[in-house]
Scaffold this motif. Structure first.
Motif, PDB file in Angstrom:
ATOM      1  N   VAL A 138     -27.229 -15.237  20.654  1.00  0.00           N
ATOM      2  CA  VAL A 138     -25.538 -16.053  21.159  1.00  0.00           C
ATOM      3  C   VAL A 138     -24.721 -15.525  21.844  1.00  0.00           C
ATOM      4  O   VAL A 138     -24.570 -14.261  22.608  1.00  0.00           O
ATOM      5  CB  VAL A 138     -25.344 -16.039  19.332  1.00  0.00           C
ATOM      6  CG1 VAL A 138     -26.160 -16.590  18.343  1.00  0.00           C
ATOM      7  CG2 VAL A 138     -23.948 -14.096  19.674  1.00  0.00           C
ATOM      8  N   THR A 157     -22.621 -19.194  18.571  1.00  0.00           N
ATOM      9  CA  THR A 157     -21.881 -20.601  18.841  1.00  0.00           C
ATOM     10  C   THR A 157     -22.420 -19.915  20.538  1.00  0.00           C
ATOM     11  O   THR A 157     -23.117 -18.682  21.196  1.00  0.00           O
ATOM     12  CB  THR A 157     -20.253 -20.246  18.971  1.00  0.00           C
ATOM     13  OG1 THR A 157     -19.043 -19.136  20.000  1.00  0.00           O
ATOM     14  CG2 THR A 157     -19.818 -21.591  18.155  1.00  0.00           C
ATOM     15  N   THR A 158     -22.385 -20.915  21.480  1.00  0.00           N
ATOM     16  CA  THR A 158     -22.802 -21.144  22.262  1.00  0.00           C
ATOM     17  C   THR A 158     -22.421 -21.426  23.577  1.00  0.00           C
ATOM     18  O   THR A 158     -21.845 -22.748  23.119  1.00  0.00           O
ATOM     19  CB  THR A 158     -24.792 -21.241  22.768  1.00  0.00           C
ATOM     20  OG1 THR A 158     -25.566 -19.883  24.277  1.00  0.00           O
ATOM     21  CG2 THR A 158     -25.226 -21.924  22.242  1.00  0.00           C
ATOM     22  N   GLN A 170     -24.726 -27.049  24.717  1.00  0.00           N
ATOM     23  CA  GLN A 170     -24.552 -28.055  23.300  1.00  0.00           C
ATOM     24  C   GLN A 170     -26.186 -28.296  23.237  1.00  0.00           C
ATOM     25  O   GLN A 170     -26.395 -28.216  22.005  1.00  0.00           O
ATOM     26  CB  GLN A 170     -24.449 -29.706  23.636  1.00  0.00           C
ATOM     27  CG  GLN A 170     -23.268 -29.575  23.348  1.00  0.00           C
ATOM     28  CD  GLN A 170     -22.375 -30.864  23.461  1.00  0.00           C
ATOM     29  OE1 GLN A 170     -22.213 -31.767  25.222  1.00  0.00           O
ATOM     30  NE2 GLN A 170     -21.314 -31.954  23.334  1.00  0.00           N
ATOM     31  N   ALA A 189     -27.826 -24.670  21.716  1.00  0.00           N
ATOM     32  CA  ALA A 189     -26.949 -25.178  20.706  1.00  0.00           C
ATOM     33  C   ALA A 189     -28.329 -25.723  19.148  1.00  0.00           C
ATOM     34  O   ALA A 189     -28.776 -25.436  18.501  1.00  0.00           O
ATOM     35  CB  ALA A 189     -25.992 -25.524  20.565  1.00  0.00           C
ATOM     36  N   ASP A 200     -31.202 -23.960  19.493  1.00  0.00           N
ATOM     37  CA  ASP A 200     -30.962 -22.712  18.379  1.00  0.00           C
ATOM     38  C   ASP A 200     -31.265 -22.772  17.258  1.00  0.00           C
ATOM     39  O   ASP A 200     -31.734 -22.229  16.087  1.00  0.00           O
ATOM     40  CB  ASP A 200     -30.133 -21.862  19.245  1.00  0.00           C
ATOM     41  CG  ASP A 200     -30.301 -21.243  20.136  1.00  0.00           C
ATOM     42  OD1 ASP A 200     -31.005 -21.387  21.038  1.00  0.00           O
ATOM     43  OD2 ASP A 200     -29.138 -20.792  20.992  1.00  0.00           O
ATOM     44  N   ARG A 201     -29.966 -24.251  16.568  1.00  0.00           N
ATOM     45  CA  ARG A 201     -29.881 -23.994  15.319  1.00  0.00           C
ATOM     46  C   ARG A 201     -31.802 -25.199  14.179  1.00  0.00           C
ATOM     47  O   ARG A 201     -31.994 -24.158  13.598  1.00  0.00           O
ATOM     48  CB  ARG A 201     -29.395 -25.401  15.207  1.00  0.00           C
ATOM     49  CG  ARG A 201     -28.915 -25.866  13.936  1.00  0.00           C
ATOM     50  CD  ARG A 201     -26.752 -26.988  13.181  1.00  0.00           C
ATOM     51  NE  ARG A 201     -27.709 -27.925  14.868  1.00  0.00           N
ATOM     52  CZ  ARG A 201     -26.468 -28.213  15.705  1.00  0.00           C
ATOM     53  NH1 ARG A 201     -25.533 -26.921  16.107  1.00  0.00           N
ATOM     54  NH2 ARG A 201     -27.364 -29.257  16.766  1.00  0.00           N
ATOM     55  N   ARG A 231     -21.452 -25.252  18.979  1.00  0.00           N
ATOM     56  CA  ARG A 231     -21.781 -24.709  17.476  1.00  0.00           C
ATOM     57  C   ARG A 231     -23.126 -24.794  17.575  1.00  0.00           C
ATOM     58  O   ARG A 231     -23.926 -25.207  17.083  1.00  0.00           O
ATOM     59  CB  ARG A 231     -21.063 -25.026  16.139  1.00  0.00           C
ATOM     60  CG  ARG A 231     -20.857 -23.944  15.375  1.00  0.00           C
ATOM     61  CD  ARG A 231     -19.677 -24.815  14.338  1.00  0.00           C
ATOM     62  NE  ARG A 231     -19.582 -23.952  12.647  1.00  0.00           N
ATOM     63  CZ  ARG A 231     -19.905 -24.227  11.772  1.00  0.00           C
ATOM     64  NH1 ARG A 231     -20.673 -25.331  11.878  1.00  0.00           N
ATOM     65  NH2 ARG A 231     -19.517 -23.012  10.632  1.00  0.00           N
ATOM     66  N   ILE A 232     -23.727 -23.845  17.237  1.00  0.00           N
ATOM     67  CA  ILE A 232     -25.419 -23.953  16.504  1.00  0.00           C
ATOM     68  C   ILE A 232     -25.592 -23.595  15.442  1.00  0.00           C
ATOM     69  O   ILE A 232     -25.679 -24.980  14.300  1.00  0.00           O
ATOM     70  CB  ILE A 232     -26.243 -21.457  16.728  1.00  0.00           C
ATOM     71  CG1 ILE A 232     -26.139 -21.798  18.338  1.00  0.00           C
ATOM     72  CG2 ILE A 232     -26.855 -21.940  16.334  1.00  0.00           C
ATOM     73  CD1 ILE A 232     -26.131 -20.213  19.383  1.00  0.00           C
TER      74      ILE A 232
END
Length: 252
Positions: A172, A182-183, A186, A189, A192-193, A218-219
């Motif tokens: 992150v 967070t990263t 977009q 993110a 990663d989610r 926000r991830i």
């Protein structure tokens, strides 16, 4: 100091202060003004900052430091984090790995250990693992981000939705009790989610500069992660707030 580490420190300093002069950087890095000017010219050509009369200012690609300039920076801390994180991997586990220099160090530890299955979207990690015959490697496809060497986007998310990992290591750019993980990007993110959702257990690995920090995209919230591994220079108050959310915290 290695040239790549010097460039990383220049970019971080410029990002934090907005603008710097050659004399200031020369003192900070303990190098000559001529060396600093060459460095600034090189970074300006890469569009990572803007040259000014007598110095430089933030500009170019924005606040995200490309991975090629982060590889040697704080490497001792990242290697310590990686060794501790690798201890969390049970024998025979399927391991998910996003991009990032700290996650790359984990990949090196696991590859040296022996038989392991690794699922990653980071092309630099994949390139290092390919020669290791004991590593079963699955590379997630997608749109390539030059800053992080990661493959991201809908293709990556679809692939991850169809696979399962026992443990996922998430790199992150920021983690805090208020904003979660967070990263800067977009698309990254969202991918990663998807990594976090594919794993039974999600472990965030982050050096002290990421703790208590929030970046653009926000991830996930802290309720979506199980463990944080960081180094001893992390701010104690921020770690206490993260720990209070129920995330296990390991400091090395």
């Amino acid at each position: 100091m290695l040239r790549t580490e010097r460039h990383a420190r220049i970019l971080e300093h410029v990002s934090a202060r907005g603008a710097v002069d050659v004399t200031e950087l020369s003192r900070l890095l303990d190098v000559s003004g001529a060396t600093v000017r060459r460095d600034l010219q090189h970074l300006s050509r890469l569009n990572l900052l803007r040259r000014t009369h007598g110095g430089a200012m933030a500009g170019g690609t924005g606040p995200e430091l490309p991975v090629r300039h982060r590889t040697e920076h704080r490497r001792a801390e990242k290697q310590a984090i990686a060794r501790a994180a690798a201890e969390l991997v049970p024998e025979g586990a399927v391991v998910g790995m996003t991009g990032g220099t700290t996650v790359t160090e984990i990949a090196r530890v696991l590859a040296a250990r022996g038989a392991v299955t690794i699922v990653t979207n980071a092309v630099n990690i994949a390139a290092e693992l390919v020669p290791h015959h004991d590593v079963t490697l699955v590379v997630v496809g997608g749109y390539a981000r030059t800053e992080s060497y990661e493959l991201v986007g809908p293709i990556a998310e679809k692939t991850l939705a169809d696979h399962h990992t026992d443990i996922t290591f998430l790199g992150v750019d920021g983690i805090s009790a208020t904003h979660g993980c967070t990263t800067h990007d977009q698309l990254e993110a969202a991918t990663d989610r998807a990594f976090a959702a594919s794993g039974d257990r999600t472990v965030v690995v982050a050096d002290h500069t990421k703790i208590g920090r929030a970046t653009f995209a926000r991830i996930c919230s802290l309720t979506d992660i199980d463990h944080l591994v960081t180094d001893r220079s992390a701010p104690a108050d921020a770690l206490a707030r993260i720990d209070a959310t129920g995330v296990a915290v390991t400091v090395v």
